[in-house]
Write an enzyme that holds these catalytic residues in place. Structure first.
Site, PDB file in Angstrom:
ATOM      1  N   LEU A 191      -2.196   4.068   4.579  1.00 43.84           N
ATOM      2  CA  LEU A 191      -1.261   3.497   5.547  1.00 43.84           C
ATOM      3  C   LEU A 191      -1.255   1.992   5.345  1.00 43.84           C
ATOM      4  CD1 LEU A 191      -2.258   5.399   8.837  1.00 43.84           C
ATOM      5  CD2 LEU A 191      -0.338   5.912   7.325  1.00 43.84           C
ATOM      6  N   ASP A 192      -0.122   1.367   5.584  1.00 45.29           N
ATOM      7  CA  ASP A 192      -0.070  -0.086   5.518  1.00 45.29           C
ATOM      8  C   ASP A 192      -1.093  -0.687   6.475  1.00 45.29           C
ATOM      9  OD1 ASP A 192       2.027   0.004   3.740  1.00 45.29           O
ATOM     10  OD2 ASP A 192       3.566  -0.232   5.275  1.00 45.29           O
ATOM     11  N   LYS A 193      -1.509  -1.891   6.172  1.00 49.06           N
ATOM     12  CA  LYS A 193      -2.500  -2.577   7.006  1.00 49.06           C
ATOM     13  C   LYS A 193      -2.098  -2.594   8.478  1.00 49.06           C
ATOM     14  CE  LYS A 193      -4.637  -7.132   7.602  1.00 49.06           C
ATOM     15  NZ  LYS A 193      -4.695  -8.521   7.099  1.00 49.06           N
TER      16      LYS A 193
ATOM     17  N   SER B 223       0.826  -1.197   0.000  1.00 48.77           N
ATOM     18  CA  SER B 223       0.000   0.000   0.000  1.00 48.77           C
ATOM     19  C   SER B 223       0.862   1.249   0.000  1.00 48.77           C
ATOM     20  CB  SER B 223      -0.930   0.018   1.213  1.00 48.77           C
ATOM     21  OG  SER B 223      -0.212  -0.149   2.401  1.00 48.77           O
TER      22      SER B 223
END
Length: 425
Positions: free
Chosen positions: A245-247, A217
């Protein structure tokens, strides 16, 4: 300037750092000096043949390829077929193994093919993605066609930090995916925003989206995506999203609620005028304790879910300029860890995580970059501060939100071993 004050589950001990209510044992220090496992390049054996339920492949239309540091990179995998015997020793997940054998494919796409009954092991159809394979197993796989995605409205609780008729600032929890993608079609931030803002339900048909479950992402969406992500566009599954934002990353995101706000915020991100401050817990201490990392980042050629600093012509593909500023706020656990503040000049996929790894201080809990920690199952990274110019009023706005309890617990455990605050922090 608007400052958002949030209620906290724990008290502050300094302006930006905080203790948690619970503590960790001193055995936590044993996680600090783990060696990163070596990654061995895999020889791929794939064929590009038509199959039942998939369109015939044509080199010019159906099978798109691009140069990827001298290797052929496929961008449409429909009908790609794999027939290979497992040579590794020990048990491995079926979906993980297949995704390492077909260069560039997302694990979510492989999982979809397995669930569709297009994968067999020793001539027996397997529909369980976590099926364990062993040395000598014969795996046959055909990649399924892409399925249209829809972003459905869902009544999901959102931690709203600020809202007016034009923008929405949300504190995203760790483990929440930002927008729907293969393998993550529900329960995302976008699903909750659609319900909260009563926006139209969009769909996506034109190309494959990469799932956040594959840790891909971009913090900033690319320019072409920004032109097609507002909520009234019926081909988008990213209504109002201007950055991600990343997971596994927690913290602040701004969402646009109308077309003008989306365009204005997108331009601010493009011009890098958005203020973004992150904090992280690292394994080790960077040297020097403050500085600037100006190293391009590209996809790791041996592991598609990982990014790497571009330090040579064969290490990664399609690298992009990336710059991060960092400084140590607090030295923890006798030098085994540090609380580090990051300020981004660019926003690339896994930028902080890749630059931290390059500095020799991978983030705690970051399994992708080799530093899994027992007490936390995600990278210890939090988007602490977000500042931008309001797209309609022109007001300078800034919001801060402290990290969640899992981050605080790890920090407390490290402080219980030892702590030394840096001057000026």
């Amino acid at each position: 300037m608007l400052i958002c004050k949030m209620s906290l589950m724990y008290s502050l001990t300094c302006p930006t750092i905080f203790p948690a209510k619970r503590t960790l044992s001193n055995s936590f220090i044993s996680f600090f000096h783990r060696n990163t496992p070596a990654v061995t390049p895999l020889h791929q054996k794939v064929s590009f043949t038509s199959c039942s339920g998939a369109s015939d492949l044509d080199d010019e239309s159906q099978l798109e390829e691009e140069s990827f540091s001298g290797r052929r990179q496929i961008t449409n995998y429909t009908g790609v077929r794999l027939e290979e015997s497992v040579e590794e020793v020990g048990k491995t997940r079926l979906d993980t193994w297949i995704s390492t054998r077909i260069n560039g494919i997302s694990r979510a796409r492989v999982q979809s093919s397995i669930r569709s009954g297009l994968v067999s092991v020793n001539h027996r159809v397997i529909v369980k993605t976590s099926h364990m394979i062993r040395h000598g197993d014969k795996v046959e796989c055909t990649i399924s066609e892409l399925q249209p995605l829809k972003a459905e409205s869902e009544d999901i609780p959102l931690d709203i930090v600020y809202e007016d008729e034009h923008v929405l600032v949300v504190n995203k929890p760790a483990h929440m995916v930002v927008h729907p993608a293969p393998g993550n079609t529900t329960g995302t931030l976008v699903n909750g925003i659609l319900h909260h803002c009563s926006l139209p339900t969009p769909s996506f048909h034109d190309q494959e989206l990469v799932s956040d479950s594959d840790e891909l992402s971009d913090i900033e969406l690319d320019e072409s995506s920004l032109n097609h992500t507002f909520g009234t566009n019926e081909t988008s599954v990213r209504p109002g999203i201007v950055h991600r934002l990343d997971k596994g990353t927690s913290g602040l995101l701004v969402v646009a609620k109308d077309e003008h706000s989306h365009a204005h915020l997108s331009q601010q991100f493009k011009e890098h005028t958005i203020q973004r401050i992150y904090i992280s817990l690292t394994c080790g201490i960077p040297f020097p304790p403050s500085g600037r990392v100006d190293i391009p980042i590209g996809r790791d050629l041996t592991n598609r879910i990982r990014m790497t600093a571009d330090t040579g012509p064969t290490k990664c593909g399609k690298s992009r300029y990336a710059a991060s500023r960092y400084k140590v706020v607090e030295i923890l656990a006798g030098g085994g860890s540090a609380l580090v503040e990051w300020r981004l000049e660019t926003g690339r996929t896994h930028q902080i995580r890749a630059h931290a790894k390059y500095l020799g201080i991978p983030l705690m809990g970051d399994e992708v970059y080799g530093e899994l920690v027992a007490k936390v199952n995600r990278p210890c990274l939090h988007a602490l501060t977000l500042g931008f110019t309001h797209p309609c009023t022109g007001e300078k706005m800034q919001f801060s939100c402290l990290p969640p309890i899992d981050f605080a617990e790890v920090l407390t455990g490290l402080r219980n071993i030892s702590t030394h605050k840096m001057k000026g922090s």
